[in-house]
Design a protein around this motif. Structure first.
Motif, short mmCIF file in Angstrom:
data_model
loop_
_atom_site.label_atom_id
_atom_site.label_comp_id
_atom_site.label_asym_id
_atom_site.label_seq_id
_atom_site.Cartn_x
_atom_site.Cartn_y
_atom_site.Cartn_z
N THR A 214 0.78 -1.25 -0.01
CA THR A 214 0.11 0.18 0.08
C THR A 214 0.95 1.17 -0.11
O THR A 214 1.75 1.41 0.83
N ASN A 215 0.47 2.26 -0.91
CA ASN A 215 1.26 3.47 -1.02
C ASN A 215 0.07 4.59 -0.97
O ASN A 215 -1.01 4.29 -1.23
N SER A 216 0.38 5.60 -0.29
CA SER A 216 -0.40 7.05 -0.32
C SER A 216 0.26 7.91 -1.14
O SER A 216 1.48 8.28 -1.28
N TYR A 217 -0.58 8.69 -1.95
CA TYR A 217 0.08 9.71 -2.73
C TYR A 217 -0.81 10.96 -2.57
O TYR A 217 -1.99 10.92 -1.93
N ILE A 218 -0.26 12.08 -2.67
CA ILE A 218 -0.92 13.36 -2.55
C ILE A 218 -1.00 13.92 -4.14
O ILE A 218 -0.08 13.92 -4.62
N ILE A 219 -2.37 14.26 -4.29
CA ILE A 219 -2.45 14.75 -5.70
C ILE A 219 -3.13 16.23 -5.49
O ILE A 219 -4.21 16.26 -4.63
N ARG A 220 -2.45 17.23 -6.10
CA ARG A 220 -2.93 18.61 -6.02
C ARG A 220 -2.95 19.54 -7.22
O ARG A 220 -2.18 19.06 -8.08
N SER A 221 -3.65 20.56 -7.22
CA SER A 221 -3.36 21.49 -8.30
C SER A 221 -3.15 22.80 -7.45
O SER A 221 -4.29 23.23 -6.84
N ASP A 222 -2.36 23.66 -7.87
CA ASP A 222 -2.21 24.95 -7.31
C ASP A 222 -2.81 25.99 -8.45
O ASP A 222 -3.05 26.98 -7.46
N ASP A 223 -2.74 25.69 -9.46
CA ASP A 223 -3.35 26.93 -10.37
C ASP A 223 -4.45 26.39 -11.07
O ASP A 223 -5.24 27.28 -11.94
N GLY A 224 -5.21 25.30 -10.75
CA GLY A 224 -6.37 24.81 -11.44
C GLY A 224 -6.07 24.21 -12.95
O GLY A 224 -7.07 23.64 -13.45
N THR A 225 -4.98 24.25 -13.22
CA THR A 225 -4.52 23.54 -14.80
C THR A 225 -3.51 22.25 -14.61
O THR A 225 -3.78 21.47 -14.95
N ASN A 226 -2.31 22.86 -13.93
CA ASN A 226 -1.44 21.61 -13.58
C ASN A 226 -1.73 20.96 -12.26
O ASN A 226 -2.18 21.34 -11.17
N VAL A 227 -1.60 19.57 -12.49
CA VAL A 227 -1.69 18.55 -11.39
C VAL A 227 -0.45 18.07 -10.87
O VAL A 227 0.38 17.64 -11.86
N ILE A 228 -0.16 18.02 -9.46
CA ILE A 228 1.19 17.59 -9.08
C ILE A 228 0.85 16.32 -8.36
O ILE A 228 0.04 16.36 -7.38
N LEU A 229 1.71 15.36 -8.70
CA LEU A 229 1.25 13.91 -8.03
C LEU A 229 3.01 13.48 -7.06
O LEU A 229 3.85 13.68 -7.90
N THR A 230 2.55 13.34 -5.73
CA THR A 230 3.74 13.15 -4.73
C THR A 230 3.42 11.77 -4.18
O THR A 230 2.27 11.67 -3.61
N LEU A 231 4.47 11.09 -4.17
CA LEU A 231 4.23 9.86 -3.01
C LEU A 231 4.66 10.32 -1.64
O LEU A 231 5.58 10.84 -1.44
N ALA A 232 3.54 10.09 -0.85
CA ALA A 232 3.57 10.42 0.53
C ALA A 232 4.03 9.36 1.43
O ALA A 232 5.01 9.80 2.43
N GLU A 233 3.74 8.17 1.30
CA GLU A 233 4.11 7.13 2.00
C GLU A 233 4.09 5.82 1.09
O GLU A 233 3.20 5.69 0.36
N GLU A 234 5.11 4.89 1.46
CA GLU A 234 5.45 3.69 0.57
C GLU A 234 5.40 2.68 1.57
O GLU A 234 5.91 2.76 2.85
#
Length: 238
Positions: A214-234
């Motif tokens: 199981t992994n946890s990811y943070i997915i967010r958009s700061d500007d409403g156009t680009n989407v940032i995907l980050t591995l939070a926990e592995e």
């Protein structure tokens, strides 16, 4: 209804005034006033009943009166419950003769949720805020094409049963979510269906969990156009 008013009483008759001829006139005026006063008392009883119903509604709406088709209601004062959905509503307008149930008539009725658990489409809070007992809903995902829909929540879970191609929906500037994924077998995760996807860790796609991991990811958009995907926990332990 409007606050009730009372007519001031006239001079009360006195039997000692028989001799000067004023008794009959005073008695007639007093009896006439009593008839008026009886009607005013009846209005007071109705007014008290409405106020009591509103107070009960404010405490949870359990004793709000049932809405009646074509009845008369007063803006800001009349509180009823709908026989269709059993929810409480306060009159927006003063009206009578209407046949549409409050649950389907937002023009004339406002949902009245004081004392109940309210449902909010959005909430803006400023300043120092303390929340007790806050519980965030977790949205389960499934299938080969799970959609991370930000209108549904900010926490998502997925246990794969096949290869999964993830996409996003209804995101805007400043939104973000935590996505926890458990890989149920030799399944792949495909993030390429997300337009303008960025990865802060050297521009590479975050690692996918191994089978049974199981992994946890943070997915967010700061500007409403680009989407940032980050591995939070592995490789989170069960």
């Amino acid at each position: 209804m409007a606050d009730p008013t009372f007519t001031a009483p006239p001079e009360a008759p006195n039997r000692d005034e028989h001799s000067n001829g004023t008794y009959s006139g005073l008695m007639d005026a007093f009896l006439s006033w009593m008839a008026t006063f009886a009607g005013e008392l009846a209005n007071l009883v109705t007014w008290i009943g409405e106020r009591a119903a509103a107070a009960e509604a404010a405490a949870g709406g359990a004793d709000a009166i049932e809405w009646v088709s074509e009845a008369a209601y007063t803006a800001g004062e009349s509180v009823v419950y709908s026989p269709v959905d059993l929810q409480s509503y306060r009159a927006r307008t003063t009206h009578s003769g209407l046949t549409t149930d409050p649950s389907a008539d937002p023009t004339n009725w406002a949902s009245f949720t004081i004392g109940k658990t309210p449902t909010l489409d959005s909430l803006t809070v400023s300043g120092a805020t303390s929340l007790t007992g806050l519980q965030e809903a977790v949205v389960p995902l499934s299938g080969a094409a799970p959609v991370i829909d930000f209108s549904l929540g900010t926490r998502f879970t997925l246990t794969t049963t096949e290869n999964a191609a993830l996409t996003v929906a209804n995101f805007s500037a400043g939104c973000g979510a935590l996505v926890t994924i458990t890989v149920g077998g030799a399944h792949s995760l495909d993030w390429t269906g997300i337009a303008n996807l960025q990865h802060p860790d050297g521009g590479t796609v975050p690692a996918a969990p191994g089978s049974g991991e199981t992994n946890s990811y943070i997915i967010r958009s700061d500007d409403g156009t680009n989407v940032i995907l980050t591995l939070a926990e592995e490789n989170i332990s069960a």
